[in-house]
Design a protein around this motif. Structure first.
Motif, PDB file in Angstrom:
ATOM      1  N   ILE A 171       0.840  -1.204   0.000  1.00 19.84           N
ATOM      2  CA  ILE A 171       0.000   0.000   0.000  1.00 19.84           C
ATOM      3  C   ILE A 171       0.875   1.255   0.000  1.00 19.84           C
ATOM      4  N   LYS A 172       2.041   1.142   0.647  1.00 19.28           N
ATOM      5  CA  LYS A 172       2.960   2.291   0.693  1.00 19.28           C
ATOM      6  C   LYS A 172       3.817   2.400  -0.560  1.00 19.28           C
ATOM      7  N   GLY A 173       3.602   1.477  -1.534  1.00 18.15           N
ATOM      8  CA  GLY A 173       4.289   1.618  -2.818  1.00 18.15           C
ATOM      9  C   GLY A 173       5.297   0.550  -3.181  1.00 18.15           C
ATOM     10  N   ASP A 174       5.529  -0.415  -2.332  1.00 18.31           N
ATOM     11  CA  ASP A 174       6.502  -1.467  -2.640  1.00 18.31           C
ATOM     12  C   ASP A 174       5.821  -2.579  -3.447  1.00 18.31           C
ATOM     13  N   GLU A 175       5.911  -2.480  -4.778  1.00 20.55           N
ATOM     14  CA  GLU A 175       5.231  -3.405  -5.695  1.00 20.55           C
ATOM     15  C   GLU A 175       5.698  -4.856  -5.509  1.00 20.55           C
ATOM     16  N   LYS A 176       6.961  -5.042  -5.141  1.00 19.04           N
ATOM     17  CA  LYS A 176       7.510  -6.394  -4.972  1.00 19.04           C
ATOM     18  C   LYS A 176       6.734  -7.180  -3.918  1.00 19.04           C
ATOM     19  N   CYS A 177       6.223  -6.490  -2.926  1.00 16.62           N
ATOM     20  CA  CYS A 177       5.491  -7.160  -1.846  1.00 16.62           C
ATOM     21  C   CYS A 177       4.243  -7.849  -2.376  1.00 16.62           C
ATOM     22  N   PHE A 178       3.612  -7.246  -3.369  1.00 20.34           N
ATOM     23  CA  PHE A 178       2.403  -7.875  -3.918  1.00 20.34           C
ATOM     24  C   PHE A 178       2.774  -9.127  -4.704  1.00 20.34           C
ATOM     25  N   GLU A 179       3.896  -9.083  -5.399  1.00 23.95           N
ATOM     26  CA  GLU A 179       4.371 -10.275  -6.114  1.00 23.95           C
ATOM     27  C   GLU A 179       4.590 -11.433  -5.142  1.00 23.95           C
ATOM     28  N   ILE A 180       5.144 -11.125  -3.968  1.00 24.42           N
ATOM     29  CA  ILE A 180       5.377 -12.159  -2.950  1.00 24.42           C
ATOM     30  C   ILE A 180       4.035 -12.730  -2.489  1.00 24.42           C
ATOM     31  N   LEU A 181       3.058 -11.852  -2.254  1.00 23.54           N
ATOM     32  CA  LEU A 181       1.728 -12.297  -1.822  1.00 23.54           C
ATOM     33  C   LEU A 181       1.083 -13.217  -2.859  1.00 23.54           C
ATOM     34  N   ILE A 182       1.174 -12.825  -4.131  1.00 24.83           N
ATOM     35  CA  ILE A 182       0.582 -13.649  -5.198  1.00 24.83           C
ATOM     36  C   ILE A 182       1.288 -14.999  -5.263  1.00 24.83           C
ATOM     37  N   THR A 183       2.609 -14.975  -5.260  1.00 28.51           N
ATOM     38  CA  THR A 183       3.377 -16.222  -5.319  1.00 28.51           C
ATOM     39  C   THR A 183       3.013 -17.132  -4.142  1.00 28.51           C
ATOM     40  N   ARG A 184       2.852 -16.532  -2.972  1.00 28.49           N
ATOM     41  CA  ARG A 184       2.559 -17.281  -1.753  1.00 28.49           C
ATOM     42  C   ARG A 184       1.180 -17.946  -1.810  1.00 28.49           C
ATOM     43  N   HIS A 185       0.192 -17.281  -2.407  1.00 27.47           N
ATOM     44  CA  HIS A 185      -1.194 -17.755  -2.299  1.00 27.47           C
ATOM     45  C   HIS A 185      -1.834 -18.194  -3.613  1.00 27.47           C
ATOM     46  N   LYS A 186      -1.128 -18.027  -4.742  1.00 28.56           N
ATOM     47  CA  LYS A 186      -1.797 -18.269  -6.025  1.00 28.56           C
ATOM     48  C   LYS A 186      -2.317 -19.694  -6.181  1.00 28.56           C
ATOM     49  N   GLN A 187      -1.565 -20.685  -5.687  1.00 24.49           N
ATOM     50  CA  GLN A 187      -1.999 -22.076  -5.871  1.00 24.49           C
ATOM     51  C   GLN A 187      -3.279 -22.367  -5.110  1.00 24.49           C
ATOM     52  N   LYS A 188      -3.368 -21.891  -3.867  1.00 23.61           N
ATOM     53  CA  LYS A 188      -4.580 -22.127  -3.063  1.00 23.61           C
ATOM     54  C   LYS A 188      -5.791 -21.455  -3.711  1.00 23.61           C
ATOM     55  N   VAL A 189      -5.617 -20.212  -4.139  1.00 19.12           N
ATOM     56  CA  VAL A 189      -6.730 -19.468  -4.737  1.00 19.12           C
ATOM     57  C   VAL A 189      -7.147 -20.136  -6.048  1.00 19.12           C
ATOM     58  N   TYR A 190      -6.166 -20.462  -6.878  1.00 16.78           N
ATOM     59  CA  TYR A 190      -6.447 -21.103  -8.177  1.00 16.78           C
ATOM     60  C   TYR A 190      -7.177 -22.439  -7.966  1.00 16.78           C
ATOM     61  N   ASN A 191      -6.668 -23.271  -7.055  1.00 18.64           N
ATOM     62  CA  ASN A 191      -7.286 -24.576  -6.795  1.00 18.64           C
ATOM     63  C   ASN A 191      -8.715 -24.431  -6.273  1.00 18.64           C
ATOM     64  N   PHE A 192      -8.930 -23.441  -5.411  1.00 13.25           N
ATOM     65  CA  PHE A 192     -10.268 -23.191  -4.875  1.00 13.25           C
ATOM     66  C   PHE A 192     -11.236 -22.854  -6.008  1.00 13.25           C
ATOM     67  N   ILE A 193     -10.832 -21.931  -6.885  1.00 14.99           N
ATOM     68  CA  ILE A 193     -11.693 -21.522  -8.002  1.00 14.99           C
ATOM     69  C   ILE A 193     -11.954 -22.715  -8.924  1.00 14.99           C
ATOM     70  N   PHE A 194     -10.897 -23.434  -9.267  1.00 14.62           N
ATOM     71  CA  PHE A 194     -11.056 -24.569 -10.184  1.00 14.62           C
ATOM     72  C   PHE A 194     -11.978 -25.638  -9.598  1.00 14.62           C
ATOM     73  N   SER A 195     -11.895 -25.855  -8.287  1.00 21.08           N
ATOM     74  CA  SER A 195     -12.738 -26.875  -7.649  1.00 21.08           C
ATOM     75  C   SER A 195     -14.226 -26.536  -7.768  1.00 21.08           C
ATOM     76  N   LYS A 196     -14.535 -25.261  -7.993  1.00 16.10           N
ATOM     77  CA  LYS A 196     -15.936 -24.846  -8.100  1.00 16.10           C
ATOM     78  C   LYS A 196     -16.414 -24.775  -9.554  1.00 16.10           C
ATOM     79  N   VAL A 197     -15.561 -24.306 -10.471  1.00 17.31           N
ATOM     80  CA  VAL A 197     -16.011 -24.106 -11.863  1.00 17.31           C
ATOM     81  C   VAL A 197     -15.602 -25.240 -12.801  1.00 17.31           C
ATOM     82  N   LEU A 198     -14.565 -25.991 -12.429  1.00 19.70           N
ATOM     83  CA  LEU A 198     -14.107 -27.162 -13.199  1.00 19.70           C
ATOM     84  C   LEU A 198     -13.814 -26.857 -14.664  1.00 19.70           C
ATOM     85  N   ASP A 199     -13.255 -25.684 -14.915  1.00 18.06           N
ATOM     86  CA  ASP A 199     -12.900 -25.280 -16.281  1.00 18.06           C
ATOM     87  C   ASP A 199     -11.678 -24.367 -16.175  1.00 18.06           C
ATOM     88  N   ARG A 200     -10.597 -24.747 -16.877  1.00 16.18           N
ATOM     89  CA  ARG A 200      -9.334 -24.005 -16.730  1.00 16.18           C
ATOM     90  C   ARG A 200      -9.438 -22.558 -17.231  1.00 16.18           C
TER      91      ARG A 200
END
Length: 194
Positions: free
Chosen positions: A16-45
């Motif tokens: 929020i204070k402007g360090d863009e790299k921090c958001f990349e870390i957040l995405i890298t950290r959580h992308k698999q869980k979020v992606y798997n959750f969405i896929f488990s509901k819609v079943l379409d890549r």
């Protein structure tokens, strides 16, 4: 910066204070869980990719606007955004038929049990959540009768005895509760499945 030891809340704060790299870390950290959750509901890549992208676009916009206030609960917050976008997807794709209001409308007739796939379960949870929210907006006397009838399975005679009003008054309150719920459903633009 040791990526593993930095808490989500600290990364959000730095982003929020402007360090863009921090958001990349957040995405890298959580992308698999979020992606798997969405896929488990819609079943379409492809659809999963779209909703995944939309989820993080919404996350970025909310953070940039300074509207984030889920301190320490970043992942559950992101999952809630994804969950809402999944519901929107099902509604837009007409895989959720709308329930036609009639004079015999009974909101609880749409909440049947049975074998539910992931999509239907998600939709059912949303409907139950919407119904609970609507019930809280009813006048107290109508809410009382509705809860006794629908959730405690009490007869109108039992409701009458419990509340100290006539059976006709109890029936009238139930009728007005259903009429008011129908109005609230339209006001809040809630879609129910049949």
């Amino acid at each position: 910066m040791d990526k593993l030891k930095v808490l989500d809340s600290a990364l959000v704060s730095k982003y929020i204070k402007g360090d863009e790299k921090c958001f990349e870390i957040l995405i890298t950290r959580h992308k698999q869980k979020v992606y798997n959750f969405i896929f488990s509901k819609v079943l379409d890549r492809d659809i999963t990719e779209d909703i995944f992208q939309d989820t993080f676009i919404k996350v970025i916009k909310t953070l940039k606007k300074g509207a984030y206030n889920e301190e320490g609960k970043f992942l559950p917050w992101v999952m809630r955004i994804a969950h809402n976008l999944i519901i929107d997807h099902f509604r837009k794709s007409n895989r959720m038929p709308t329930f036609k209001n009639t004079d015999e409308f009974d909101i609880f007739s749409v909440l049947g049990d049975g074998e539910l796939n992931a999509e239907k379960q998600l939709i059912r949870e949303q409907i139950l959540s919407d119904v609970r929210r609507i019930i809280t907006e009813l006048p107290e006397d109508q809410k009382e009768v509705l809860l006794m009838r629908m959730y405690k399975d009490m007869s109108f005679k039992e409701i009458s005895e419990s509340t100290g009003v006539s059976i006709n008054t109890a029936l009238g309150r139930m009728r007005y509760a259903l009429i008011n719920m129908r109005k609230l459903i339209e006001k809040h633009n809630i879609i129910l499945v049949n």
